[in-house]
Write an enzyme that holds these catalytic residues in place. Sequence first.
Site, short mmCIF file in Angstrom:
data_model
loop_
_atom_site.label_atom_id
_atom_site.label_comp_id
_atom_site.label_asym_id
_atom_site.label_seq_id
_atom_site.Cartn_x
_atom_site.Cartn_y
_atom_site.Cartn_z
N ASP A 439 0.86 -1.18 0.00
CA ASP A 439 0.00 0.00 0.00
C ASP A 439 0.91 1.23 0.00
O ASP A 439 2.08 1.15 0.37
CB ASP A 439 -0.89 -0.02 1.24
CG ASP A 439 -1.71 1.25 1.38
OD1 ASP A 439 -2.32 1.66 0.37
OD2 ASP A 439 -1.71 1.83 2.47
N ASP A 666 -1.74 -0.55 5.96
CA ASP A 666 -2.01 -0.08 7.32
C ASP A 666 -3.42 0.43 7.54
O ASP A 666 -3.76 0.81 8.65
CB ASP A 666 -1.02 1.02 7.69
CG ASP A 666 -1.33 2.33 6.97
OD1 ASP A 666 -1.77 2.28 5.81
OD2 ASP A 666 -1.13 3.40 7.57
#
Length: 784
Positions: A439, A666
Site C-alpha cells: 500500500d 495499514d
Amino acid sequence: MATSNLREIAVGGMHCASCVARVEAAVRSVPGVEQVSVHLISGRAWVRLQDGAESEPVAEVIRSLGFSAGPAGTSGANDLGAAEGERRARLHLVVAGVFALPLVLHVMFTHLAGLSLGWAPAVEALVQCVLMLPVLWAARDIIRAGWPGILRPARAGMDSLVTLGTLAAVGYSLAVALPLWLDAGAWAGHWHGPGHAMPELYFESAAGLLFFILFGRRLEAGAKRKTAEAVSGLGRLMAGTAVLVDDEGRTRTVAAESLLPGDRILVRPGERISADGVIEDGFSGVDESLVTGESLPVARKPGDAVVGGSLNGEGALRVLVRATGEESVLAGIVRLVREAQGTRAPAQVLADRIAKYFVPVVLGLALGSGILWIVAGGDEVIALARTVAVLVIACPCALGLAVPAAVMVAGGLGARMGIVVRDAAAWERAAKADTIVLDKTGTVTLGKPGIGSVRTLEGVDETRIREMVAALERASNHPLASAFMAGHDAGRLPEVSGMRALPGLGLAGVVGGQALAVGNERIFGWNQAQSANGPGSGDGSHVASGLGEPAGLSGPAAVPHADLKAAGAEFERSGASLVWVVLAGQVVAVYGISDRVRPDAGAMVAALRRKGMRVILASGDHAVSVGGTASELGIDEWYAGLLPGEKADLIDRLTGEGRRVVMMGDGINDGPALAKASVGVAPGHGTDLARVSGQVILPGGDLGSLLRFFALAGQTMRTIRQNFFWAFAYNVLAIPVAAGALVPFGGPALDPMLAGLAMSLSSVSVLANSLLLRMPGARRAGRW
C-alpha cells in the site's frame, strides 16, 4: 447454471484442523451445497448454496457432529461468544495446571533426584491416578475430537495422535496399577509383584502432554476474542445519529440506523457522514481514508458520491441517502474481511497430513508386534508390553512439537526484532513468497502530508508569502495547518482578521492588511467576489446563502502566470497535490503538498528486488500521486484508484496466476486484501482492522522489520523441516526396537518405561534444535 447465495453460519466447539476438515466434509455432502469454507479462529462457516436451498439442513449436519451451529449473530453476540470461549479455555487450563504440574514435579523429583515421600506403592499409584483424572476432564474436548479419528483413521488429525498417546499411557498405567490396588501388601508398603520393585507409571506423561495442548488452546481463545473485537469495532466508525431534513426543510435528529434510501440528511462541518449517498447541496473536503487510504481530504461537490463513516471537513452538506445498514460500503468492507478469512490457507497442514497416515501405521505396528510375539510363543504380558511400548514410543510429542517449538522461539526472537507473528502458518507462506503488494499511504510513505515544494511569482518575497499563509492556516482548524506552520514562530506571524472557510475552495482572510486566499484551483474565482464585497468584509456576503456555490465563481478569474502553471504541473508529476495562493486578486504562489516517502522505503524495495521478489504498489490514491511514488522507489508495476474490493481482487488475480503474495498495508481499506493474501503484514500504527486482518504486525512501523521477517521466516522453516526429520528419524529407529525386532538377533528390547524415556528425549531433541534459532550464527545465515 443455477444462481447461488452465500450464507454465514456460526460454528462452536472447533479446536483444531481436524475439526475444520470434519465440518467441511460433512457440509459438502448436503444437497444444494456448492462450496464451503470453514475458518477456525473466527468460528465461521461460509456456505455457498444453490438458489432455493436453505441453510438449516447444513446447520443440522454440523450439530450431528457434536458442534453447535446457527446463524452468525451480531458483532456484539460474536464478541460475547469469543469471550465465553476464552473464559472456558482459561478454566480448563487452570484446572489442568493445578493438577498436572504437581504430578509432573513429583515424578521428576522422585525419579531424577531420588527423593521419595515414602508412600506405599498402591498409595503412590492412587495419588498419581487421582491427580491425572481432573486433567483428563479438562482435556475432554481434545479426546472427544480425537476419538473418532482413532476409530476411523481416515479422519485422524493431531487431536487423534494426542488422544492415542494419552490413552496408551493412561491405559498401560491403569493395567499396572490395578494389581497394586488389589494387593493388600502394596497398601502396607510391601509389593510382591514381578521384580519386587515399584512399576513404572505414565500418568504424569499423559497429564503433561494434555496441559501443553490446553495452553495452546488458551492462546487460541484469546486470538478469537481480539479478532471479534477488532472487526466489530468497525461499526463504531459509523455515526450514531443523523440530522434528517424533511420536505419543508425542517431538521430533526434521528438514529442513524433508522435512515432509509431516499432520506435527506444534513452533515455539519466536522461530523461523520451517517450513510452512503450523493451530495445534493454544498461543498466540502471529505476525509475518505477509511475507503481509499488517501491522506488528504477530497474535495466534494453536488453530484459526488460520499461514503458513510467518512469525516466531513469545513463545509455543510445535504446528502441524499442511497444505502444504509448491510448495504453500505462500510458493511461491505466488514463482509469482505470475514469472507477473506474464510478462504483460509491451510494452517499446519503438513503435520495433519502426516498424522493421517501416521495413526493407522502406528496402530498396525503396535497390534502386529503384539500378535507376532504371541504367535512366536511369548506370553500375554510380554506381548502387551511390546504393544504398549510401540504406542508410547510413537507418541506424537516430537511430531506435535516440531512446528510449535520452532514458532515459539521464532516468535520470541521476532518480538525483539520488531516483528509480531499472529499465525504460525505465516512463517511457511512468507518463506515461499515471490510477490509483495505494498500500500502507499502510511506504508511506504509517512502518512503525514507536508510541504514538498513552493514556487512564487517572480519578484514576490517567498518568505513573506510563507509567513502570511502560515498565519492564515494557523487561524483555522484545517488538517494541513500544522504542515504550513512547520518552521514558523507563531509569535512573529502577521495578524489575521476575517478568516473564513470557503467550502470546496480553501481559506480566505485579511492577513497583514491584505486579502489572502489559499486553496485549490477553484480559489482563482474567489478573486471577483472579493473585489465586489471588499477585502475587509467579514460578513460572509461573498458566499451565497445556504449551501450553494460561492458567489463570483462564474465571473472572470485570477489566472496564474505561466511559470507558476509549469511549476504546478511539475509538482503534480512528482505526486504532489497543489495549493494555490491568491494575494490581492493575483495568483502569487503554488505549494506542492505531498506525503513523503519513508527514508527506509527505497532500501527495502531494492532488497526485495535483489531477492527476486515481484514488487507491486497498490493504492486508492490518484494516479499521479501513486505513479510519482512508484517512480521514486523504483517500482515498475503500480495500480491507482483502487477501492477495498478491487485491492482484494488484485490479490485474487495474482494468486490465480500461481503467485504467493504478501500484502503490506495499514488502513481499513487494506483489510480485505490483507486477509486474502498468503501473508498480510500491517505496521503497528495501522488501524485495528489492518492489524487483525494481517497475520504479521510490525509494531515499530519501520520497513526494515519486513526484511528481518522474511529472513527469520526462511530460517524458521529450515528449523521446522529439521524438526520433522529428527521426529521421524526417531520414530523410524525407535519403533522397531520397541516392537522387539532386534531380540531374535540378540539385541535389546525396550520396555514401556524406557520407551517413555526415549519419547521424552525425542521431544528434547526437537526443542534443542529449535533453540538454535536464537544463536547469532543461525540469524546471520538467514540475513537478507
